[in-house]
Enzyme design. Structure first.
Site, mmCIF file in Angstrom:
data_model
loop_
_atom_site.group_PDB
_atom_site.id
_atom_site.type_symbol
_atom_site.label_atom_id
_atom_site.label_comp_id
_atom_site.label_asym_id
_atom_site.label_seq_id
_atom_site.Cartn_x
_atom_site.Cartn_y
_atom_site.Cartn_z
ATOM 1 N N ASP A 60 9.402 3.634 -0.362
ATOM 2 C CA ASP A 60 8.328 4.252 0.406
ATOM 3 C C ASP A 60 8.547 3.915 1.873
ATOM 4 O OD1 ASP A 60 6.084 5.162 1.607
ATOM 5 O OD2 ASP A 60 4.652 4.130 0.311
ATOM 6 N N TYR A 107 0.851 -1.189 0.000
ATOM 7 C CA TYR A 107 0.000 0.000 0.000
ATOM 8 C C TYR A 107 0.885 1.237 0.000
ATOM 9 C CZ TYR A 107 -3.383 3.474 1.707
ATOM 10 O OH TYR A 107 -4.187 4.578 1.861
ATOM 11 N N LYS A 133 4.066 9.975 8.505
ATOM 12 C CA LYS A 133 3.718 9.447 9.831
ATOM 13 C C LYS A 133 4.599 9.989 10.961
ATOM 14 C CE LYS A 133 1.346 5.463 7.977
ATOM 15 N NZ LYS A 133 -0.076 5.353 8.229
HETATM 16 C C1 LIG Z 1 3.770 2.730 3.085
HETATM 17 C C2 LIG Z 1 2.740 3.815 3.021
HETATM 18 N N1 LIG Z 1 2.832 4.741 2.055
HETATM 19 C C3 LIG Z 1 1.953 5.759 1.965
HETATM 20 C C4 LIG Z 1 0.917 5.870 2.860
HETATM 21 C C5 LIG Z 1 -0.057 7.008 2.757
HETATM 22 O O1 LIG Z 1 0.178 7.900 3.806
HETATM 23 P P1 LIG Z 1 -1.000 8.890 4.278
HETATM 24 O O2 LIG Z 1 -2.033 8.053 4.948
HETATM 25 O O3 LIG Z 1 -0.313 9.842 5.217
HETATM 26 O O4 LIG Z 1 -1.510 9.560 3.051
HETATM 27 C C6 LIG Z 1 0.788 4.926 3.880
HETATM 28 C C7 LIG Z 1 -0.316 5.016 4.844
HETATM 29 O O5 LIG Z 1 -0.570 4.153 5.646
HETATM 30 C C8 LIG Z 1 1.711 3.866 3.954
HETATM 31 O O6 LIG Z 1 1.613 2.925 4.886
#
Ligand SMILES: Cc1ncc(COP(=O)(O)O)c(C=O)c1O
Length: 449
Positions: free
Chosen positions: A258, A156, A285
């Site tokens: 990511d 994700y 986060k």
């Molecule tokens: C690995 C990863 N990338 C991107 C995101 C998206 O982040 P946000 O919820 O701050 O948009 C998340 C959210 O859980 C994530 O776990």
């Protein structure tokens, strides 16, 4: 939590038809679709609503306190109302919350990240992890002059069109094991955007080499989460990230890590632990100290696409609230408190907890295991060894994860309904013991059927 006599705490008063949460839901549904702005909070008969939190505890609308092991989807590494963040933000509020100009707080957080994360020469701030990923993909496209990207099945990366692909694929549509199909993971994504994104199985270097070589002239980037949550926190197999790096470099394709979640793994993020030499890294986060945040950083020559002074392909990125001093101040206070010793303490607690919980699963006869790294852990409802996303699914797995979530909630512990959980710095041995006791109780409940 477990009572002294060993029975469950029966904390799930919020499920009663006459509860405050039930009333709140009835009212909220009139104004908010599904009664909540986050799809993933939906639950039957209604969501759990919280009144507040302090340290590692969160209180629901019924006044029930639970140990918070989800920490807003891992964002709060210090739990709730961490005093250094509260103080820094309170001071900042009186100086102004956001401006049409940069403030010193932006530079301070940028410096901290660049000094810690191996793959960063430069960094830009945004407002969410989703935005960070979106901007990394745009940067890769501008830098390479190519459009397509590759992602890993089951990973994700937020809810941007190009990337909301194949993170929740299921057998009827997911295609061959070594060449997963690109499937839309949400409604509202144009079909051509889904097809622009190619999908790989995790930890299969031969499949990666085949796909990347076949599409080498179309690919801007491969995006990888080195410790992907929805894929069950399965670590990269030895040599896998290096092979990806070799084949991408040979064809001028960028690698994006990511690290929106995996920044939690250690002082230098997951890339310090697992290697992989990414060109771009997305973050979010924990680095916002509890405020909305995202950041994209990377090698200077790639990040130059964001520099308004650069000639050639440029990526325009503003954002009214990007790098606002409240978020920057909160992020700085939270990250400064996470020195190497603080990460090492959480990691030690995390690895001991994972070992203790895995022993419980083995002894319980219930299918399942606990994965993760650092302060991150995840209940994966299958017992077999995990290599990629498909290994985390089997008949009944989703229901088992959900039952464990509800049983833990009743025992007084909050995790995510898909099994995601994490520790926070206010936790210590007492909390580890409590988690272990309550997981044992929850497994006993599950065993009764
Ligand atoms: C690995 C990863 N990338 C991107 C995101 C998206 O982040 P946000 O919820 O701050 O948009 C998340 C959210 O859980 C994530 O776990």
């Amino acid at each position: 939590m477990a009572k002294p006599d060993g029975s469950l705490a029966h904390a799930n008063k919020f499920l009663d038809a006459g509860s405050q949460c039930a009333q709140w839901y009835r009212e909220a549904k009139r104004f908010i679709p599904g009664g909540t702005s986050k799809t993933n909070l939906h639950m039957r008969p209604h969501p759990l609503y919280l009144r507040g939190g302090a340290g590692c505890w969160a209180t629901d609308l019924e006044g029930v306190e639970r140990l918070d092991c989800i920490n807003n989807f891992t964002a709060l590494i210090h739990g709730h109302a961490f005093p250094p963040v509260v103080q820094a933000v309170t001071e900042q509020l009186s100086r102004g919350t956001n401006f049409a100009f940069s403030t010193p707080e932006e530079l301070r957080l940028a410096k901290l990240l660049v000094e810690r994360i191996p793959g960063l020469d430069l960094v830009r701030f945004f407002n969410s992890g989703t935005e960070a990923v979106m901007m990394a993909i745009k940067a890769a496209r501008a830098f390479t002059g190519r459009d397509r990207i590759v992602k890993i099945e089951g990973a994700y990366h937020g809810y941007y069109d190009d990337i909301q692909v194949s993170f929740n694929s299921t057998p009827p549509h997911w295609g061959p094991d070594d060449a997963p199909a690109s499937t839309a993971s949400s409604g509202g994504i144009p079909k051509h955007r889904v097809q622009e994104t190619l999908v790989l199985p995790w930890n299969n270097p031969e499949a990666a080499e085949r796909l990347i070589t076949r599409h080498k002239n179309e690919l801007a980037a491969v995006i990888v989460d080195p410790l992907a949550n929805r894929m069950g926190f399965i670590p990269p197999a030895p040599g896998y990230l290096e092979r990806l790096r070799q084949v991408t470099r040979a064809h001028g394709i960028l690698v994006i890590f990511d690290e929106v979640i995996s920044l939690r793994v250690g002082y230098g993020g997951a890339q310090e632990r697992y290697g992989g030499d990414p060109d771009l890294t997305t973050m979010g986060k924990i680095m916002g100290g509890g405020f909305p945040v995202g950041a994209t950083g990377g090698k200077a020559e790639v990040m130059a696409v964001f520099d308004p002074g650069t000639k050639g392909p440029r990526v325009l990125a503003g954002g009214t609230f990007s790098a606002n001093p409240v978020t920057m101040t909160a992020g700085l206070a939270a990250m400064q408190a996470m020195d190497r010793a603080a990460f090492a303490r959480l990691e030690d607690m995390g690895s001991r907890l994972r070992a203790r919980l895995n022993a419980l699963f083995r002894g319980s006869g219930q299918p399942g295991q606990v994965t993760g790294d650092g302060s991150l852990f995840r209940f994966v409802p299958v017992s077999r060894p995990l290599v990629n996303y498909r290994d985390t699914l089997e008949a009944g797995a989703v229901e088992r994860a959900n039952r464990l979530f509800m049983a833990l909630l009743d025992a007084g512990i909050i995790i995510n309904d898909n099994g995601l959980a994490c520790l926070s710095t206010p936790m210590g041995e007492a909390e580890l013991n409590r988690i272990e006791e309550d997981v044992a109780q929850a497994l006993a409940v599950l065993a009764k059927g």
